[in-house]
Design a protein around this motif. Sequence first.
Motif, PDB file in Angstrom:
ATOM      1  N   ASP A   1       0.825  -1.152  -0.162  1.00 12.28           N
ATOM      2  CA  ASP A   1      -0.124   0.012  -0.036  1.00 12.28           C
ATOM      3  C   ASP A   1       0.991   1.168  -0.018  1.00 12.28           C
ATOM      4  N   CYS A   2       2.089   1.019   0.073  1.00 14.45           N
ATOM      5  CA  CYS A   2       2.965   2.218  -0.312  1.00 14.45           C
ATOM      6  C   CYS A   2       4.702   1.539  -0.650  1.00 14.45           C
ATOM      7  N   LEU A   3       5.123   2.514  -1.631  1.00 14.75           N
ATOM      8  CA  LEU A   3       6.329   2.586  -1.993  1.00 14.75           C
ATOM      9  C   LEU A   3       7.379   3.123  -1.627  1.00 14.75           C
ATOM     10  N   VAL A   4       8.525   2.815  -1.172  1.00 16.86           N
ATOM     11  CA  VAL A   4       9.644   3.677  -0.853  1.00 16.86           C
ATOM     12  C   VAL A   4      10.910   3.428  -1.567  1.00 16.86           C
ATOM     13  N   SER A   5      10.982   4.711  -2.429  1.00 11.04           N
ATOM     14  CA  SER A   5      12.355   4.528  -3.335  1.00 11.04           C
ATOM     15  C   SER A   5      13.431   4.914  -2.818  1.00 11.04           C
ATOM     16  N   VAL A   6      14.588   4.194  -2.689  1.00  9.63           N
ATOM     17  CA  VAL A   6      15.832   4.683  -1.945  1.00  9.63           C
ATOM     18  C   VAL A   6      17.001   4.689  -2.883  1.00  9.63           C
ATOM     19  N   GLY A   7      17.268   5.834  -3.409  1.00  9.63           N
ATOM     20  CA  GLY A   7      18.501   5.704  -4.414  1.00  9.63           C
ATOM     21  C   GLY A   7      18.413   6.928  -5.648  1.00  9.63           C
ATOM     22  N   GLY A   8      18.988   6.577  -6.738  1.00  4.49           N
ATOM     23  CA  GLY A   8      19.097   7.583  -7.797  1.00  4.49           C
ATOM     24  C   GLY A   8      17.686   7.347  -8.856  1.00  4.49           C
ATOM     25  N   GLY A   9      17.966   7.844  -9.869  1.00  9.88           N
ATOM     26  CA  GLY A   9      16.794   7.912 -10.813  1.00  9.88           C
ATOM     27  C   GLY A   9      16.406   6.283 -11.349  1.00  9.88           C
ATOM     28  N   ALA A  10      17.242   5.460 -11.179  1.00  7.31           N
ATOM     29  CA  ALA A  10      16.901   3.920 -11.565  1.00  7.31           C
ATOM     30  C   ALA A  10      15.830   3.587 -10.529  1.00  7.31           C
ATOM     31  N   SER A  11      16.170   3.944  -9.042  1.00  4.50           N
ATOM     32  CA  SER A  11      15.269   3.484  -8.216  1.00  4.50           C
ATOM     33  C   SER A  11      13.926   4.194  -8.026  1.00  4.50           C
ATOM     34  N   ILE A  12      14.086   5.452  -8.261  1.00  5.06           N
ATOM     35  CA  ILE A  12      12.998   6.149  -8.348  1.00  5.06           C
ATOM     36  C   ILE A  12      12.212   5.981  -9.367  1.00  5.06           C
ATOM     37  N   GLY A  13      12.555   5.874 -10.602  1.00  2.00           N
ATOM     38  CA  GLY A  13      11.845   5.573 -11.837  1.00  2.00           C
ATOM     39  C   GLY A  13      11.118   4.157 -11.530  1.00  2.00           C
ATOM     40  N   LEU A  14      11.704   3.126 -11.144  1.00  2.00           N
ATOM     41  CA  LEU A  14      10.991   1.868 -10.899  1.00  2.00           C
ATOM     42  C   LEU A  14       9.994   2.161 -10.101  1.00  2.00           C
ATOM     43  N   GLY A  15       9.970   3.041  -9.178  1.00  2.00           N
ATOM     44  CA  GLY A  15       8.984   3.246  -8.175  1.00  2.00           C
ATOM     45  C   GLY A  15       7.645   3.769  -8.911  1.00  2.00           C
TER      46      GLY A  15
END
Length: 360
Positions: free
Chosen positions: A92-106
């Motif tokens: 019910d929530c995503l936490v993206s940790v890192g750069g553009g790759a992690s954030i893009g996947l989220g």
Amino acid sequence: MREFSTPGDIYNALPPRVVFGVGASDRVGEEVDRLGAKRALVLSTPGRSGMAERVVERLGGRCVGLMPEAISQVPIELLHRTRAKARGMDVDCLVSVGGGASIGLGKGIALDLDVPVITVPTTYSGSEMTGFCGITIEGVKRMHQSLRMLASTVIYDPALSVSLPVAVSAASALNALAHCVDVIYVPTASPVIIQAAGEGARAILDALPRVARQPDDLEARADLLYGAYLAGAALTGGFALQHGLAHVLGGTYGVPHGLSHSLVLPHVTAYNARFAPAGMAKLAASMGVTDVAGAIFDMTKAVGLPIRLTEVGFDGGAIDEAARITVETDNGLNPGPVTVEAVRGILEAALAGRRPEPVA
């Protein structure tokens, strides 16, 4: 007389909550609670899994797992696979940790699942501030946009960026600077966004050399992250040829994302300066320089980044194909004509590593 009209939807839309400060990531559990979430999934790249595991620890029972599978350019095959896993875990929530790759996947997962996203950026890419996401499909990076991909909360912790190598930091910072430059002349940006671009560019130009000289200087890291935050905010105004060309270099030819921007940014800037003199003059004043393209080229060289496309394995024989794809995927917002001839000229200059001539 001044006139402007913003398109609405995701253009100029910013995350509703931003938390900035040293140690801010320690409070990630509180941010999940604020959203009323109880089954958070943490996302990272394999290389950032250790940092992501510490976030998992801070979340405690609020976390249902860690998925350290993100890679650059968000391949559609990876997105389908991870999205199915997330759905099966009933997150019910995503936490993206890192750069553009992690954030893009989220972002890509949220586009389908429609769950809130918390981003904890560790680089300067700025992706955490927008509802835009480039997804690579059949070898071509294609932009997607949706308010579902806009983060609910962004947590900026300068301490997380201290371990980032200087070369990676510099490339990521030039990526951020590209946001500031590319938005200056698009018709979809508000006056507020233009101000963010100018201040972001100033901060990046000031902080990046300090980080390069002393990578563990926490104040310099905080200043660079501040500039990247503003650059990310600027990116919500829209983008033009700079991003279109960089996405082709990254999505089709595998050039690392930060370098795909840094290598062509001086040359795209010089090209567009002829068609957007007022916007470029405003940016130059904010940066305290007279020639934006030349200043960017000089800083790129000074911090040790490559200045020739040949240095990252781009074959000059691919110029015509890259130009064609760039024109075919252009979004129509660039001030100068986006033609095969124009893009070829930009790529040839970047291939040779020539310092752009000031616009007369």
